[in-house]
Design an enzyme around this catalytic site. Structure first.
Site, PDB file in Angstrom:
ATOM      1  NE  ARG A   1       2.355  -2.832   8.135  1.00 15.58           N
ATOM      2  CZ  ARG A   1       1.992  -1.575   8.311  1.00 15.58           C
ATOM      3  NH1 ARG A   1       2.763  -0.756   8.953  1.00 15.58           N
ATOM      4  NH2 ARG A   1       0.848  -1.159   7.828  1.00 15.58           N
TER       5      ARG A   1
ATOM      6  NE  ARG B   1       7.020   2.632  10.502  1.00  9.62           N
ATOM      7  CZ  ARG B   1       5.932   3.202  10.969  1.00  9.62           C
ATOM      8  NH1 ARG B   1       5.863   4.491  11.057  1.00  9.62           N
ATOM      9  NH2 ARG B   1       4.920   2.466  11.360  1.00  9.62           N
TER      10      ARG B   1
ATOM     11  NE  ARG C   1      11.532   4.173   2.670  1.00  8.00           N
ATOM     12  CZ  ARG C   1      10.442   4.495   3.341  1.00  8.00           C
ATOM     13  NH1 ARG C   1       9.797   3.586   4.021  1.00  8.00           N
ATOM     14  NH2 ARG C   1       9.978   5.730   3.322  1.00  8.00           N
TER      15      ARG C   1
ATOM     16  CG  ASP D   1       1.211   0.053   2.069  1.00  7.60           C
ATOM     17  OD1 ASP D   1       1.605  -0.051   3.246  1.00  7.60           O
ATOM     18  OD2 ASP D   1       0.076   0.474   1.777  1.00  7.60           O
TER      19      ASP D   1
ATOM     20  CE1 TYR E   1      -5.703   3.727   5.271  1.00  7.24           C
ATOM     21  CE2 TYR E   1      -6.020   1.438   4.625  1.00  7.24           C
ATOM     22  CZ  TYR E   1      -5.546   2.376   5.523  1.00  7.24           C
ATOM     23  OH  TYR E   1      -4.932   1.971   6.665  1.00  7.24           O
TER      24      TYR E   1
END
Ligand code: CP3
Length: 344
Positions: free
Chosen positions: A27, A31, A40, A76, A151
């Site tokens: 990651r 962010r 973004r 992703d 998921y």
């Protein structure tokens, strides 16, 4: 193919001598970087993954800033299952949310096989990146069948994996049919990235730590092994990672990995004893350590580097992804520190 065989990162994955321990962060493209948040603004996560120009810029941001030894493609794990027909979204602060979860044999038909052409935008981004990155290797990745299934069955993130486990134990034929489909999608997605020029791949089975070793071996490992086996002739190192997988490390190596990713709960010397002498390790500083002040970061990074010496190869990383609140300057400093203390 443009595998950067001489890079410290690829050499460490193969257990060869290196000038310094290579470093990258799960990651890293995300962010914690203000330049990421800026680019973004107003663009949805899935939309940004489908724009090769944006993917290229976001993937390069942490390489420029931190001088890490590898880039990881900005994408992703749910990108290929969206391309295979599943209606889903990535909700900020939550993660992937599936509109209609898969629970029955009829539901399975909504998950089509993936064709390489369904993810052209990924191949295009990889080609652009390989040209821009020069001597820095690019890591491609995909989610492993179990983590993707969680998921699809739960409909979103879960703490208990109740519905996932209910299908796994209660409807093993349906379970195996679903995981076989996911293995085909994952393998196709990874092969597209390899053919476009990535120098390594990481299979994220982030949530496999919810299982016992026996159940992992029975219900999950055959499907992950099919993916990893399908990459044997690809000529790139295969990294296999999950969180809370202390009891699964041996099996995750046996599934066909060249490098086993280890979270912060298992010291790397202990992990190496379990995994065996013929595979490298990746990890495993606790991402929370980065909030404890530099002296603690330095002490713990020295420990991780020292414990990594017992493995045939060590790629320095965190034990899981960078937290969004992390101070990027600590990451830059950490890369320089690991390079300095491991220089040989
Ligand atoms: C389980 C998993 C997912 N996605 C991924 C995993 C496996 C890795 C792991 O165990 O953490 C993998 C992933 N997701 C993303 C990357 C990009 C490359 C990188 O920098 O590592 C990678 C490698 C971007 C992303 N994926 C996501 C973001 C945040 C999106 C946003 O801010 O809009 C990014 C940059 C969203 C996402 N997608 C997912 C989660 C749990 C989340 C976070 C939800 C949140 O806290 O916001 C599913």
């Amino acid at each position: 193919m443009t595998v950067l065989n001489d890079s410290p990162f690829v050499r460490a994955c193969r257990g060869l001598t290196v000038p310094h321990t290579p470093v990258w962060f799960m990651r890293q493209a995300g962010r914690s970087l203000p330049e990421y948040r800026k680019i973004r603004e107003g663009i949805g996560m899935l939309d940004s993954c489908r724009r090769p120009d944006l993917v290229t810029e976001i993937t390069l941001q942490p390489v420029r800033r931190h001088h890490v030894d590898a880039a990881i493609l900005f994408s992703d794990i749910v990108v290929p299952i969206a391309a295979a027909g599943i209606d889903l979204d990535i909700v900020a602060g939550t993660g992937p949310v599936v509109a209609e979860p898969l629970r029955t044999a009829a539901d399975l038909e909504r998950l089509r096989p993936l064709a390489a052409g369904d993810v052209d935008f990924v191949a295009e981004a990889v080609r652009l990146l390989v040209a821009e990155l020069g001597s820095t290797p690019l890591i491609g990745f995909a989610g492993a069948p179990f983590t993707l299934a969680s998921y699809l069955i739960e409909g979103g993130p879960s703490r208990t994996y109740l519905k996932t486990k209910a299908m796994m134990y209660g409807a093993p034929d349906l379970w195996n049919a679903l995981l076989s489909r996911l293995a085909q999608i994952t393998l196709t997605f990874l092969r597209v990235q390899v053919e476009a020029g990535v120098s390594a791949v990481q299979l994220f089975d982030s949530w496999a730590g919810a299982l016992s070793e026996a159940d992992y071996r029975q219900y999950v490992m055959p499907h992950s092994a099919a993916v990893l086996r399908g990459l044997l002739d690809a000529g790139v190192p295969r990294i296999h990672f999950g969180v809370g997988t202390g009891v699964l490390l041996e099996a995750m190596g046996e599934a066909g990995a060249d490098v086993v990713g280890v979270d912060w709960r298992t010291p790397l010397d202990v992990a190496t004893k379990r995994i065996g002498p013929d595979r490298a390790v990746q990890g495993n500083l606790d991402p929370a350590i980065l909030f404890a002040g530099w002296d603690v970061v330095e002490r713990e990074a020295r420990r991780v580097v020292a414990q990594g010496q017992s493995a045939p190869g060590h790629v320095f990383n965190l034990g899981h992804g960078v937290m969004p609140e992390t101070d990027p300057e600590i990451l830059t400093r950490l890369v320089a520190l690991v390079h300095e203390i491991s220089a040989r």
